[in-house]
Scaffold this motif. Structure first.
Motif, mmCIF file in Angstrom:
data_model
loop_
_atom_site.group_PDB
_atom_site.id
_atom_site.type_symbol
_atom_site.label_atom_id
_atom_site.label_comp_id
_atom_site.label_asym_id
_atom_site.label_seq_id
_atom_site.Cartn_x
_atom_site.Cartn_y
_atom_site.Cartn_z
ATOM 1 N N SER A 1 0.835 -1.206 0.000
ATOM 2 C CA SER A 1 0.000 0.000 0.000
ATOM 3 C C SER A 1 0.868 1.253 0.000
ATOM 4 C CB SER A 1 -0.923 -0.002 1.230
ATOM 5 O OG SER A 1 -1.783 -1.121 1.204
ATOM 6 N N ALA A 2 1.960 1.201 0.786
ATOM 7 C CA ALA A 2 2.890 2.335 0.783
ATOM 8 C C ALA A 2 3.525 2.501 -0.594
ATOM 9 C CB ALA A 2 3.962 2.129 1.849
ATOM 10 N N ALA A 3 3.870 1.364 -1.227
ATOM 11 C CA ALA A 3 4.449 1.421 -2.576
ATOM 12 C C ALA A 3 3.433 1.959 -3.575
ATOM 13 C CB ALA A 3 4.931 0.035 -2.993
ATOM 14 N N PHE A 4 2.154 1.630 -3.373
ATOM 15 C CA PHE A 4 1.091 2.109 -4.269
ATOM 16 C C PHE A 4 1.017 3.634 -4.255
ATOM 17 C CE2 PHE A 4 -3.261 3.159 -5.445
ATOM 18 C CZ PHE A 4 -3.483 2.339 -6.548
ATOM 19 N N LEU A 5 1.234 4.217 -3.079
ATOM 20 C CA LEU A 5 1.186 5.672 -2.948
ATOM 21 C C LEU A 5 2.442 6.343 -3.508
ATOM 22 C CD1 LEU A 5 -0.283 5.910 0.668
ATOM 23 C CD2 LEU A 5 -1.515 6.141 -1.508
ATOM 24 N N MET A 6 3.503 5.566 -3.679
ATOM 25 C CA MET A 6 4.772 6.106 -4.206
ATOM 26 C C MET A 6 4.902 5.780 -5.699
ATOM 27 S SD MET A 6 7.116 4.842 -0.998
ATOM 28 C CE MET A 6 8.650 5.457 -1.693
ATOM 29 N N LYS A 7 3.825 5.999 -6.426
ATOM 30 C CA LYS A 7 3.752 5.597 -7.834
ATOM 31 C C LYS A 7 4.879 6.193 -8.672
ATOM 32 C CE LYS A 7 0.724 7.594 -10.370
ATOM 33 N NZ LYS A 7 -0.565 8.029 -10.973
ATOM 34 N N ASP A 8 5.133 7.476 -8.530
ATOM 35 C CA ASP A 8 6.153 8.129 -9.368
ATOM 36 C C ASP A 8 7.540 7.529 -9.128
ATOM 37 O OD1 ASP A 8 4.190 9.735 -10.374
ATOM 38 O OD2 ASP A 8 4.615 11.432 -9.042
ATOM 39 N N PHE A 9 7.882 7.294 -7.872
ATOM 40 C CA PHE A 9 9.196 6.736 -7.554
ATOM 41 C C PHE A 9 9.310 5.287 -8.034
ATOM 42 C CE2 PHE A 9 11.882 4.259 -4.618
ATOM 43 C CZ PHE A 9 13.100 4.873 -4.865
ATOM 44 N N ILE A 10 8.268 4.493 -7.781
ATOM 45 C CA ILE A 10 8.300 3.077 -8.143
ATOM 46 C C ILE A 10 8.429 2.899 -9.653
ATOM 47 C CG2 ILE A 10 6.964 0.924 -8.192
ATOM 48 C CD1 ILE A 10 8.159 1.497 -5.495
ATOM 49 N N PHE A 11 7.654 3.661 -10.428
ATOM 50 C CA PHE A 11 7.660 3.454 -11.871
ATOM 51 C C PHE A 11 8.736 4.279 -12.581
ATOM 52 C CE2 PHE A 11 3.568 1.629 -10.874
ATOM 53 C CZ PHE A 11 3.455 0.592 -11.785
ATOM 54 N N ASP A 12 8.723 5.595 -12.371
ATOM 55 C CA ASP A 12 9.652 6.453 -13.110
ATOM 56 C C ASP A 12 11.106 6.203 -12.741
ATOM 57 O OD1 ASP A 12 7.518 7.589 -14.401
ATOM 58 O OD2 ASP A 12 7.351 9.297 -13.036
ATOM 59 N N THR A 13 11.361 5.949 -11.443
ATOM 60 C CA THR A 13 12.744 5.778 -10.997
ATOM 61 C C THR A 13 13.187 4.320 -11.014
ATOM 62 O OG1 THR A 13 12.526 7.723 -9.558
ATOM 63 C CG2 THR A 13 14.370 6.227 -9.114
ATOM 64 N N ILE A 14 12.347 3.415 -10.494
ATOM 65 C CA ILE A 14 12.749 2.012 -10.349
ATOM 66 C C ILE A 14 12.446 1.196 -11.608
ATOM 67 C CG2 ILE A 14 12.486 -0.095 -8.999
ATOM 68 C CD1 ILE A 14 13.822 2.145 -7.472
ATOM 69 N N ILE A 15 11.183 1.084 -11.950
ATOM 70 C CA ILE A 15 10.782 0.205 -13.060
ATOM 71 C C ILE A 15 11.361 0.682 -14.391
ATOM 72 C CG2 ILE A 15 8.857 -0.755 -14.366
ATOM 73 C CD1 ILE A 15 9.100 -1.884 -11.567
ATOM 74 N N PHE A 16 11.212 1.979 -14.680
ATOM 75 C CA PHE A 16 11.673 2.500 -15.969
ATOM 76 C C PHE A 16 13.104 2.998 -15.928
ATOM 77 C CE2 PHE A 16 6.954 3.458 -16.444
ATOM 78 C CZ PHE A 16 6.723 2.293 -17.157
ATOM 79 N N GLY A 17 13.797 2.790 -14.807
ATOM 80 C CA GLY A 17 15.200 3.180 -14.712
ATOM 81 C C GLY A 17 16.069 2.521 -15.769
ATOM 82 N N PRO A 18 15.958 1.177 -15.953
ATOM 83 C CA PRO A 18 16.793 0.501 -16.970
ATOM 84 C C PRO A 18 16.452 0.877 -18.405
ATOM 85 C CG PRO A 18 16.025 -1.052 -15.310
ATOM 86 C CD PRO A 18 15.262 0.213 -15.101
ATOM 87 N N LYS A 19 15.375 1.649 -18.612
ATOM 88 C CA LYS A 19 15.021 2.092 -19.966
ATOM 89 C C LYS A 19 15.796 3.353 -20.352
ATOM 90 C CE LYS A 19 11.025 3.435 -22.797
ATOM 91 N NZ LYS A 19 11.640 4.675 -23.304
ATOM 92 N N LYS A 20 16.338 4.052 -19.348
ATOM 93 C CA LYS A 20 17.041 5.310 -19.602
ATOM 94 C C LYS A 20 18.532 5.045 -19.763
ATOM 95 C CE LYS A 20 13.597 7.478 -16.618
ATOM 96 N NZ LYS A 20 13.356 8.121 -15.301
ATOM 97 N N MET A 21 19.143 5.725 -20.715
ATOM 98 C CA MET A 21 20.553 5.468 -21.017
ATOM 99 C C MET A 21 21.508 6.066 -19.981
ATOM 100 S SD MET A 21 20.426 3.455 -23.451
ATOM 101 C CE MET A 21 22.191 3.270 -23.576
ATOM 102 N N ASP A 22 20.986 6.846 -19.023
ATOM 103 C CA ASP A 22 21.844 7.329 -17.942
ATOM 104 C C ASP A 22 21.843 6.364 -16.754
ATOM 105 O OD1 ASP A 22 19.264 7.730 -17.126
ATOM 106 O OD2 ASP A 22 19.567 9.781 -16.377
ATOM 107 N N PHE A 23 21.280 5.176 -16.968
ATOM 108 C CA PHE A 23 21.287 4.136 -15.926
ATOM 109 C C PHE A 23 22.742 3.754 -15.629
ATOM 110 C CE2 PHE A 23 20.399 -0.226 -14.316
ATOM 111 C CZ PHE A 23 19.472 0.114 -13.344
ATOM 112 N N PRO A 24 23.100 3.553 -14.347
ATOM 113 C CA PRO A 24 24.501 3.289 -13.988
ATOM 114 C C PRO A 24 25.155 2.150 -14.762
ATOM 115 C CG PRO A 24 23.196 3.669 -12.018
ATOM 116 C CD PRO A 24 22.242 3.634 -13.160
ATOM 117 N N THR A 25 24.413 1.095 -15.029
ATOM 118 C CA THR A 25 24.972 -0.054 -15.750
ATOM 119 C C THR A 25 25.370 0.332 -17.171
ATOM 120 O OG1 THR A 25 23.551 -1.526 -14.455
ATOM 121 C CG2 THR A 25 24.576 -2.453 -16.430
#
Length: 276
Positions: free
Chosen positions: A26-50
């Motif tokens: 439920s806490a993760a549900f309220l943190m939608k922007d962080f969970i999706f934009d930062t975590i889930i879609f992180g590997p889609k961005k070319m500035d990802f650390p890897t």
């Protein structure tokens, strides 16, 4: 306790585990922007650390690399009316399970531990801490290594320039989730070997004997959770093989401790025998 009492006890442990997952989810549900934009879609961005790391390595070696591109050539879409909402709910639940894994493990341990001898419980101290550490280590490996390698390879792969990659939201999230959860479970290998050795199902000699077969199994598992290229499979296989070697050491240690314990018991029984 009767069988039904054990079932009742297990039910409450499961209820508390589910409640913990739901609360964290439920806490993760309220943190939608962080969970999706930062975590889930992180590997889609070319500035990802890897990607930056592999790009720097390729630059130093003088190679051209897809990791140095400005962006990945694919888009993510949702083709179902409830697609984004369903993805939000299920991603929150999985986030609740991953973050709440130590507590879920604790509840399961509380159910199992009363059936162990006092000495076995003492020997198993730190089990939750070590198991949680290995799980989170596997999760980080899956997120920072397996997931970006899979996304980069599959996102840039084309059979023809006529075909455009437009991935469904559920498919993209499934790739990230599978990489993370699978690696988290794979990294629990030393814990599994420890308990299998304790019950006598596994020995270090057996593991050494079937080392080559284990290598093949590890490569197959690596092929399942990574894109179909040799480099990614090797990168995933190396830590798993290291864990396998560590598991052999743990199994040998357990067998040595068991042999010492049996020797002490035989000596104690021998000393007590004449007095009787």
């Amino acid at each position: 306790m009767s069988f039904l009492d054990h079932l009742e006890e297990l039910r409450w442990h499961l209820i508390r585990s589910v409640m913990a997952v739901v609360i964290i989810g439920s806490a993760a549900f309220l943190m939608k922007d962080f969970i999706f934009d930062t975590i889930i879609f992180g590997p889609k961005k070319m500035d990802f650390p890897t990607y930056r790391l592999f790009c720097e390595i390729a630059t130093v070696l003088g190679f051209e690399s897809a990791f140095c591109a400005e962006k990945l050539p694919f888009t993510i879409q949702s083709r179902l009316m409830s697609g984004q909402f369903s993805a939000h709910i299920w991603t929150s639940i999985w986030a609740g399970f991953i973050v709440g894994f130590p507590y879920v493990l604790y509840e399961m341990w509380k159910f199992i531990s009363p059936g162990l001898y006092e000495k076995e419980r003492k020997n198993s101290r730190g089990f939750i801490l070590i198991a949680s550490f290995l799980f989170f280590l596997g999760v980080l490996f899956g997120y920072y290594v397996v997931a970006p390698l899979s996304i980069n390879f599959l996102g840039t792969y084309q059979v023809s320039a006529e075909v455009t990659n437009e991935f469904d939201l559920a498919s993209f999230i499934s790739t990230v989730r599978t990489s993370v959860i699978a690696c988290g479970i794979l990294f629990e290998l030393p814990i599994v070997i420890y308990f299998l050795t304790k019950v006598g199902l596994v020995t270090p000699e057996l593991m050494r004997k079937y080392r080559k077969i284990a290598l093949v199994v590890v490569l197959i598992l690596s092929a399942v959770i990574t894109p179909p290229d040799v480099t990614s499979q090797i990168i995933v296989a190396i830590p798993v093989l290291i864990l396998y070697q560590i598991s052999i050491f743990i199994s040998a240690r357990v067998m040595k401790n068991e042999a010492k314990r049996e020797a002490r018991e035989r000596k104690r029984n021998k000393d007590v025998g004449p007095k009787k």
